[in-house]
Design an enzyme around this catalytic site. Structure first.
Site, PDB file in Angstrom:
ATOM      1  N   GLY A  35       2.320  -4.298   1.745  1.00  0.00           N
ATOM      2  CA  GLY A  35       2.073  -5.320   2.762  1.00  0.00           C
ATOM      3  C   GLY A  35       3.345  -6.008   3.208  1.00  0.00           C
ATOM      4  CB  SER A  36       3.907  -8.362   6.016  1.00  0.00           C
ATOM      5  OG  SER A  36       2.944  -9.336   5.651  1.00  0.00           O
ATOM      6  CG  ASP A  87       0.160  -6.085  -4.030  1.00  0.00           C
ATOM      7  OD1 ASP A  87       0.711  -6.179  -2.911  1.00  0.00           O
ATOM      8  OD2 ASP A  87      -0.824  -5.342  -4.228  1.00  0.00           O
ATOM      9  N   GLY A  88       1.077  -8.890  -2.885  1.00  0.00           N
ATOM     10  CA  GLY A  88       0.539 -10.008  -2.120  1.00  0.00           C
ATOM     11  C   GLY A  88      -0.966 -10.118  -2.277  1.00  0.00           C
ATOM     12  CB  ALA A  89      -3.469 -12.138  -2.530  1.00  0.00           C
ATOM     13  CE  LYS A 100      -3.813  -6.842  -4.400  1.00  0.00           C
ATOM     14  NZ  LYS A 100      -2.833  -6.896  -3.286  1.00  0.00           N
ATOM     15  N   GLY A 101      -6.681  -5.871   0.159  1.00  0.00           N
ATOM     16  CA  GLY A 101      -7.094  -4.635   0.831  1.00  0.00           C
ATOM     17  C   GLY A 101      -6.956  -4.676   2.325  1.00  0.00           C
ATOM     18  N   GLY A 102      -6.384  -5.776   2.851  1.00  0.00           N
ATOM     19  CA  GLY A 102      -6.160  -5.850   4.294  1.00  0.00           C
ATOM     20  C   GLY A 102      -5.253  -4.734   4.792  1.00  0.00           C
ATOM     21  CD  GLU A 109      -2.852  -3.381  -2.532  1.00  0.00           C
ATOM     22  OE1 GLU A 109      -2.034  -3.470  -1.607  1.00  0.00           O
ATOM     23  OE2 GLU A 109      -3.940  -3.991  -2.553  1.00  0.00           O
TER      24      GLU A 109
END
Length: 229
Positions: A35-36, A87-89, A100-102, A109
């Site tokens: 992710g970003s 990781d992000g969220a 998560k999962g966008g 993940e």
């Protein structure tokens, strides 16, 4: 009197990406998400890449980015345990449970998170919520089960929509489809994750409660705030 300009979301992501470096033990293999916000962490990782033995990545996109900065990417099957997974969220609550999962990488993940002793979530403060569910819940499904799983969510009060890309069903790195579910208030993330995991055709639900974060580095107007769970 001077007023400081508020940091942009992009700048907040860079701040937490940089802050995550302190959770890396020299010589470790690092779990890297997608992710970003994670892209900002990978950029920061380039500055200490000589301290990193390698990485296990949760997506093709992150793998390519890691290799581009000269970090070896290992197969998850080659690694018994990771010191940390970063990781992000899309959402995180006050207990470290996440949605998560966008970015469509939720299955990988969750696998990498399960290998790690510690999950460090990096996010900007807009992702912190009291109750999960405002962000559509991603669910990776085997294509033939899509309608059945959507009906199961309807019985819970949720509306499931097939995720599209260029007008066609999005295909994940695992060759599956994703349903995005709105209308849920996830007051008991552990129980709901366990329940949905039992539905035939569900590959992974994007509730990370069994694999929750132990730490969240939250980018705020006042700088990086560390939440421990």
């Amino acid at each position: 009197m001077t007023t400081s300009t508020p940091l942009t979301q992009d700048e907040l992501k860079a701040l937490v990406g940089q802050a995550a470096l302190r959770y890396i033990v020299p010589g470790d293999i690092v779990g890297v998400g997608t992710g970003s916000t994670v892209n900002k962490f990978i950029d920061a990782l380039a500055t200490v890449k000589d301290q990193v033995r390698g990485a296990v990545s949760s997506s093709v996109a992150s793998t390519e980015r890691l290799r581009a900065i000269g970090i070896a990417v290992l197969d998850a099957n080659e690694v018994e345990q990771l010191g940390v997974y970063i990781d992000g969220a899309d959402e995180i609550d006050g207990q470290g449970h996440m949605v998560k999962g966008g970015g469509a990488a939720l299955t990988r993940e969750k696998i990498v998170a399960a290998l790690a002793r510690q999950f460090v979530c990096i996010a900007d403060e807009s992702k912190l919520v009291d109750t999960l569910g405002r962000f559509p819940l991603p669910v990776e499904v085997i294509p033939m089960a899509t309608a059945h799983v959507a009906r199961r969510f309807a019985a819970l009060g949720g509306q499931a929509t097939l995720r599209l890309k260029d007008g066609q069903p999005l295909v994940t790195d695992n060759g599956q489809h994703i349903l995005d579910v709105t209308g849920l208030q996830i007051t008991d993330p552990l129980a709901l994750e366990s329940q949905i995991n039992q539905w035939p055709g569900v590959v992974t639900v994007g509730i990370f409660a069994h694999q929750k974060a132990q730490v969240c580095l939250l980018g705020t107007a006042q700088g990086v705030k560390t939440l421990n769970f």
